[in-house]
Design an enzyme around this catalytic site. Structure first.
Site, short mmCIF file in Angstrom:
data_model
loop_
_atom_site.label_atom_id
_atom_site.label_comp_id
_atom_site.label_asym_id
_atom_site.label_seq_id
_atom_site.Cartn_x
_atom_site.Cartn_y
_atom_site.Cartn_z
N CYS A 213 11.34 11.94 46.91
CA CYS A 213 12.68 12.63 46.81
C CYS A 213 13.39 12.77 45.45
O CYS A 213 13.25 13.62 44.55
CB CYS A 213 13.56 12.11 47.90
SG CYS A 213 14.31 13.00 49.09
N HIS B 212 9.75 12.05 52.99
CA HIS B 212 9.91 10.66 53.09
C HIS B 212 8.51 10.50 53.88
O HIS B 212 8.72 10.19 55.13
CB HIS B 212 11.24 10.15 54.06
CG HIS B 212 12.18 10.21 53.05
ND1 HIS B 212 12.69 9.08 52.12
CD2 HIS B 212 13.28 11.15 52.58
CE1 HIS B 212 13.71 9.44 51.60
NE2 HIS B 212 14.11 10.70 51.68
N GLU C 9 7.48 7.41 54.43
CA GLU C 9 7.63 6.10 54.99
C GLU C 9 8.13 6.61 56.50
O GLU C 9 8.06 5.25 57.33
CB GLU C 9 8.62 5.22 54.20
CG GLU C 9 10.05 5.51 54.34
CD GLU C 9 10.46 6.78 53.69
OE1 GLU C 9 11.52 7.16 53.71
OE2 GLU C 9 9.68 7.36 52.74
#
Length: 369
Positions: free
Chosen positions: A257, A343, A345
């Site tokens: 990001c 993202h 994760e």
């Protein structure tokens, strides 16, 4: 918990548009850039994500608060959004492992919230007119006074916010006996990124946003990580310099990001503020290397300039956002470096992209051979 009759409240946008609603019971006013998130779950992760610092969040999901809060479901140590706009705010919650209700959670941190808003109309308006500054007011301040105060609120374009959310002191995460050591630059890091690295046998030292390359190198890491975070990447000259020095020594580098944008800037590729950004857990991305599609979790209001990237001799695009063809990932041809605009994760969200953490570990292994 508040059970009194709801007081009238307003959301005033910078262009003068007003949306009416009700206060959930916490009195005051709050300012920030209004944006929306399309996720249908995971509101607590959204509220505590440091990338949302300085923003008023509009949730497109109709019900907020219905499953309460749990201390395990946070991405940082506090609420990061400036305020919340929702359709239905639930004072009661029903989930076996919830620890309290959302109202008490908000009240402890004085988070201003307006409910009973026509969020479909509001999101449609933001989509058509772009992200802009706004104020939620639940204390009866006049519209004229609010307009004056709103005019003084700084614009997100050019705003450096990493310093507001980064750790003040370095700290460690994971097991000291782990196989790999990672130096991570905290520009607003999410806890689940650290969990994903630790799960892959990494011991991480997390450094403040203004740490130098020498400080990060002194940990003698096997790889470097540049985190997500809020605000405009352009003013982060220190982080860009760190990225350049990591690349100069060709150390394994992974950026997510804001970290992805910093790597682009370190290579002379510009970034720009998007009309209303990407925020949600259902964004389609194509991996150009494998040809596979990924449903991704995204949260950003800035992006990397695609035309400049395509002309860069050292960079190549690895992922594209299928909704608008913006850059979602890139890698360097002659350096051990890659980054993504979303993202992996994925907390909350799909797990389609968790392979990127494995890819980082593979890059570290290959650099040791």
């Amino acid at each position: 918990m508040q059970h009194t009759t709801k007081q009238s409240a307003i959301l005033l946008l910078a262009d003068g548009t007003i949306f009416h609603g009700k206060s959930i019971g916490i009195t005051g006013k709050t300012f920030g850039e209004v944006c929306f998130n399309t996720g249908t779950t995971g509101y607590q992760e959204i509220f505590t994500d440091p990338s949302y610092f300085g923003q008023i969040m509009v949730t497109t999901n109709a019900h907020i608060g219905n499953y309460g809060v749990n201390t395990e479901e946070v991405e940082s140590d506090r609420i990061m959004i400036s305020g919340l706009v929702c359709k239905n705010f639930s004072m009661v919650h029903s989930r076996p492992d919830s620890e309290s209700n959302l109202y008490d959670y908000f009240e402890k941190q004085n988070l201003i919230c307006i409910s009973d808003v026509d969020t479909r109309a509001l999101v449609s308006y933001i989509r058509d007119n772009g992200a802009q500054n706004a104020v939620i007011c639940t204390d009866g301040t006049s519209v004229e006074e609010l307009k004056k105060l709103l005019a003084e609120t700084p614009d997100m374009n050019g705003l450096e916010l990493a310093s507001k959310v980064s750790t003040k002191e370095s700290y460690f995460f994971g097991e000291e006996t782990a196989t790999y050591k990672i130096s991570a630059l905290d520009l607003g890091i999410k806890k689940n990124i650290l969990r994903n690295l630790a799960k892959r046998d990494c011991y991480i030292k997390v450094f403040p946003y203004d740490a130098t390359f020498e400080e990060m190198k002194s940990f003698n890491p096997d790889g470097f990580f540049l985190s997500n975070g809020p605000g405009d990447p352009d003013p982060l000259f220190g982080a860009q310099d760190v990225a350049r020095q990591i690349l100069a020594e060709n150390k394994p580098l992974f950026g997510i990001c804001l970290g992805h944008q910093v790597i682009a800037l370190a290579n002379g590729v510009s970034t720009y503020k998007m009309f209303n950004g990407h925020r949600g857990i259902n964004h389609p991305v194509k991996n150009l290397v494998t040809g596979k599609g990924e449903i991704t979790s995204q949260n950003h209001g800035f992006a990397v300039n695609k035309e400049e990237l395509e002309k860069h001799p050292e960079l190549e695009i690895t992922h594209l956002h299928l909704n608008d063809d913006t850059v979602a990932g890139m890698r360097m041809k002659s350096k051990n470096c890659f980054s993504v605009q979303y993202h992996p994760e994925a907390s909350p969200g799909p797990h389609d992209s968790s392979y990127l953490f494995d890819q980082f570990i593979e890059n570290i292994k290959s650099s040791k051979n």
